[in-house]
Design a protein around this motif. Structure first.
Motif, PDB file in Angstrom:
ATOM      1  N   SER A 133      -0.229   3.708  -2.482  1.00  0.00           N
ATOM      2  CA  SER A 133      -1.805   4.443  -2.159  1.00  0.00           C
ATOM      3  C   SER A 133      -1.300   5.755  -2.295  1.00  0.00           C
ATOM      4  CB  SER A 133      -1.701   4.197  -1.002  1.00  0.00           C
ATOM      5  OG  SER A 133      -2.544   4.654  -0.219  1.00  0.00           O
ATOM      6  N   ARG A 192       0.792  -1.160  -0.110  1.00  0.00           N
ATOM      7  CA  ARG A 192      -0.219  -0.248  -0.034  1.00  0.00           C
ATOM      8  C   ARG A 192       1.128   1.131  -0.211  1.00  0.00           C
ATOM      9  NH1 ARG A 192      -4.499   1.252   4.343  1.00  0.00           N
ATOM     10  NH2 ARG A 192      -5.837   2.598   4.037  1.00  0.00           N
ATOM     11  N   SER A 194      -3.373  10.026   3.644  1.00  0.00           N
ATOM     12  CA  SER A 194      -3.391   9.675   4.838  1.00  0.00           C
ATOM     13  C   SER A 194      -3.982   9.881   5.890  1.00  0.00           C
ATOM     14  CB  SER A 194      -1.902   9.313   5.920  1.00  0.00           C
ATOM     15  OG  SER A 194      -1.645  10.808   6.466  1.00  0.00           O
ATOM     16  N   GLN A 229      -6.967   2.200 -11.358  1.00  0.00           N
ATOM     17  CA  GLN A 229      -8.173   2.985 -10.605  1.00  0.00           C
ATOM     18  C   GLN A 229      -8.961   2.259 -11.525  1.00  0.00           C
ATOM     19  OE1 GLN A 229      -7.907   6.837  -8.794  1.00  0.00           O
ATOM     20  NE2 GLN A 229     -10.272   7.325  -9.952  1.00  0.00           N
ATOM     21  N   PRO A 281      -9.720  -0.521   2.685  1.00  0.00           N
ATOM     22  CA  PRO A 281      -9.380   0.228   1.872  1.00  0.00           C
ATOM     23  C   PRO A 281      -9.219  -0.407   0.497  1.00  0.00           C
ATOM     24  CG  PRO A 281      -7.336  -0.962   2.997  1.00  0.00           C
ATOM     25  CD  PRO A 281      -8.554  -1.568   3.209  1.00  0.00           C
ATOM     26  N   ARG A 295      -7.188   8.257   4.231  1.00  0.00           N
ATOM     27  CA  ARG A 295      -6.953   6.393   4.112  1.00  0.00           C
ATOM     28  C   ARG A 295      -8.494   6.487   4.591  1.00  0.00           C
ATOM     29  NH1 ARG A 295      -1.638   3.470   4.380  1.00  0.00           N
ATOM     30  NH2 ARG A 295      -0.952   4.743   2.233  1.00  0.00           N
ATOM     31  N   GLU A 343      -5.428   1.552  -4.142  1.00  0.00           N
ATOM     32  CA  GLU A 343      -4.606   1.842  -3.417  1.00  0.00           C
ATOM     33  C   GLU A 343      -3.185   0.526  -3.501  1.00  0.00           C
ATOM     34  OE1 GLU A 343      -4.788   3.700   0.902  1.00  0.00           O
ATOM     35  OE2 GLU A 343      -7.351   3.678  -0.183  1.00  0.00           O
ATOM     36  N   TYR A 344      -3.091   0.176  -3.817  1.00  0.00           N
ATOM     37  CA  TYR A 344      -2.229  -1.292  -3.584  1.00  0.00           C
ATOM     38  C   TYR A 344      -1.325  -2.020  -5.335  1.00  0.00           C
ATOM     39  CZ  TYR A 344      -4.353  -2.806   0.496  1.00  0.00           C
ATOM     40  OH  TYR A 344      -4.430  -1.710   2.183  1.00  0.00           O
TER      41      TYR A 344
END
Ligand SMILES: *Cc1c(COP(=O)(O)O)cnc(C)c1O
Length: 483
Positions: A323, A319, A327, A350, A341, A330, A345-346
């Protein structure tokens, strides 16, 4: 774009009829048929219609110009590359994934939770630790390795005090080194090239006679790099190489990785699912110790293309590598909508398709017992092919992998010992077999020599198909020689 309910049903049923006939008739049609130049041109150069084509006209074009020219991988005598037929239940449900058309970037909808479920199933099937790990579906093994190695690079430079996301690799005070055998898949090289590390950051390690990475060679290369002030950061091992199905000794690689503080990446795009076969499982021991594993459900599991999967042991690290959500935005467990999540983000993508449906359908429809039976059965068929080859004096086995790939060549008595002539004969006969449409083989270069390569991945392939393929190879070779 819109159809009335009745029109949708009418056209949908027509498409289902076309698909069911197509699938049912595949095995009595040629495995592969080269396209005529006229047919190629007519598809490539079709003008965009100004006035709309009707649904019926569109289905007619598909029936006449597209369905008659498949790649071949639906046929039980297709032994080429690493391409399987589609799991039929997943073909049926693809229309539903398309109808829902979600973006699986993230959010609070069924597709997201189904992806979490299907990925967890894959972790379970290959014995990868679940707690703290992350996994997501991507287009295939190449994208999966790219994703995993981005995390490896992020960690390696982070350990040197460099934020690679801000500074790029040019901020690195030392040269990074990645270790892989000469038989590792080309996607590893593509990935490091894309990362800006340059392909010269790869130390290519020789393989032994079983096409497994040389552990001595690996150790020596790491030590030499350390002496020269370079920074070893990753070992990329194979759990089933694409040429021969060789499995690198994963436990030993994990030992070396932990001794030197390296990331262990395992490319199991083809072979990781051999964990399902109790007889083969011990050969993959250590896969659970990897920092990242790649598998390709669109290969041996027959999930319709595209479906690859990346698993990373330290989910938070993955992440952090990708990401781009500040923060404070999140998602956090138990808070707000969609407490998980976002998948986006990984990884790089998208908008993400609903790949999870076809994966979940395929796994659920086979059940773990069905999957085990299929994998074990295809491994057994490969051993049968090996035995047949070893019993015939005019065939020579060229690799003894433990999975479902067998490499061999045709060696008539008259040419025995003449490697150049054997290369030429086998290459020619492969091309002729491919064009002939009765079976489909590809090749591998082993020890500098041309070998025929058969990869058994089709749920419909039986011993009779193996026997027929060998007979086709022999009779084609005789034809080629008599010219
Ligand atoms: C197919 C394959 C890849 C690449 O995966 P794609 O799905 O084609 O992107 C990587 N490694 C191995 C061993 C493979 O068989």
């Amino acid at each position: 774009m819109q159809l009335s309910k009745d029109e949708f049903r009418r056209l949908g049923y027509m498409a289902v009829d076309m698909a069911s006939s197509y699938l049912a008739e595949l095995s009595v049609r040629p495995v592969f048929r080269q396209m005529e130049e006229r047919e190629r041109q007519s598809l490539m150069n079709m003008p965009l219609p100004v006035t709309p084509l009707s649904g019926d006209e569109i289905l007619r074009v598909i029936a006449e110009q597209i369905l008659p020219h498949p790649m071949g991988n639906g046929h039980p005598r297709f032994f080429g590359w690493v391409n399987s037929p589609p799991a039929m239940m997943a073909v049926v449900t693809e229309i539903l994934a398309a109808a829902m058309n979600p973006s699986c970037a993230g959010g609070d909808h069924a597709a997201i939770y189904l992806e979490h479920c299907a990925v967890r199933w894959l972790m379970q099937l290959i014995g990868f630790p679940i707690e703290g790990s992350a996994g997501l579906l991507v287009s295939g093994g190449s994208a999966a390795s790219l994703t995993a190695l981005a995390a490896a690079r992020h960690r390696a430079l982070g350990q040197l005090g460099i934020d690679v996301r801000a500074k790029g690799v040019s901020g690195a005070p030392v040269e990074l080194r990645l270790y892989a055998s000469t038989h590792v898949h080309s996607c590893i090289q593509k990935a490091v090239e894309l990362f800006g590390l340059g392909s010269e950051c790869i130390r290519w390690i020789e393989v032994d006679e079983d096409f497994q990475i040389s552990l001595d060679g690996l150790r020596q290369a790491i030590q030499e790099d350390l002496r020269q002030g370079r920074r070893p950061f990753c070992i990329a091992g194979s759990a089933g190489s694409v040429q021969t199905g060789a499995i690198d000794p994963l436990n030993e690689l994990a030992d070396i990785a932990s001794e030197f503080g390296l990331w262990l990446h395992v490319d199991g795009a083809y072979g990781a699912v051999a964990m399902l076969d109790p007889g083969t499982r011990p050969l993959l021991a250590g896969i659970e110790r990897a920092n990242s594993v790649v598998l390709d459900p669109h290969k041996w599991l027959s999930v319709p293309v595209e479906c690859g999967c990346v698993l990373v042991r330290d989910g938070e690290l993955l992440r952090n590598a990708f990401s781009l959500v500040p923060s404070y935005l999140r998602t956090e467990p138990g808070k707000g909508i969609g407490n998980l999540p976002w998948f986006a983000e990984y990884g790089f993508q998208q908008t993400r398709g609903f790949r999870a449906l076809k994966l979940w359908v395929t796994l659920a429809h086979a059940g773990s017992s069905g999957l085990e039976q299929q994998i074990a059965g295809q491994i057994a068929l490969a051993r049968y092919l090996e035995q047949r080859i070893e019993a015939m004096p005019d065939f020579e086995l060229r690799s003894k992998g433990k999975l479902s790939i067998v490499c061999f060549r045709y060696v008539p008595e008259a040419l025995a010992g003449d490697d150049n002539a054997l290369d030429a004969l086998n290459k020619k006969l492969m091309e002729r077999v491919q064009a002939g449409g009765t079976a489909f083989l590809t090749s591998a270069t082993l020890a500098g020599r041309f070998a025929l390569r058969a990869c058994i991945l089709h749920y419909g392939t039986a011993e009779g198909d193996i026997d027929a393929m060998l007979e086709i190879v022999r009779s084609t070779a005789l034809q080629v020689m008599n010219q």
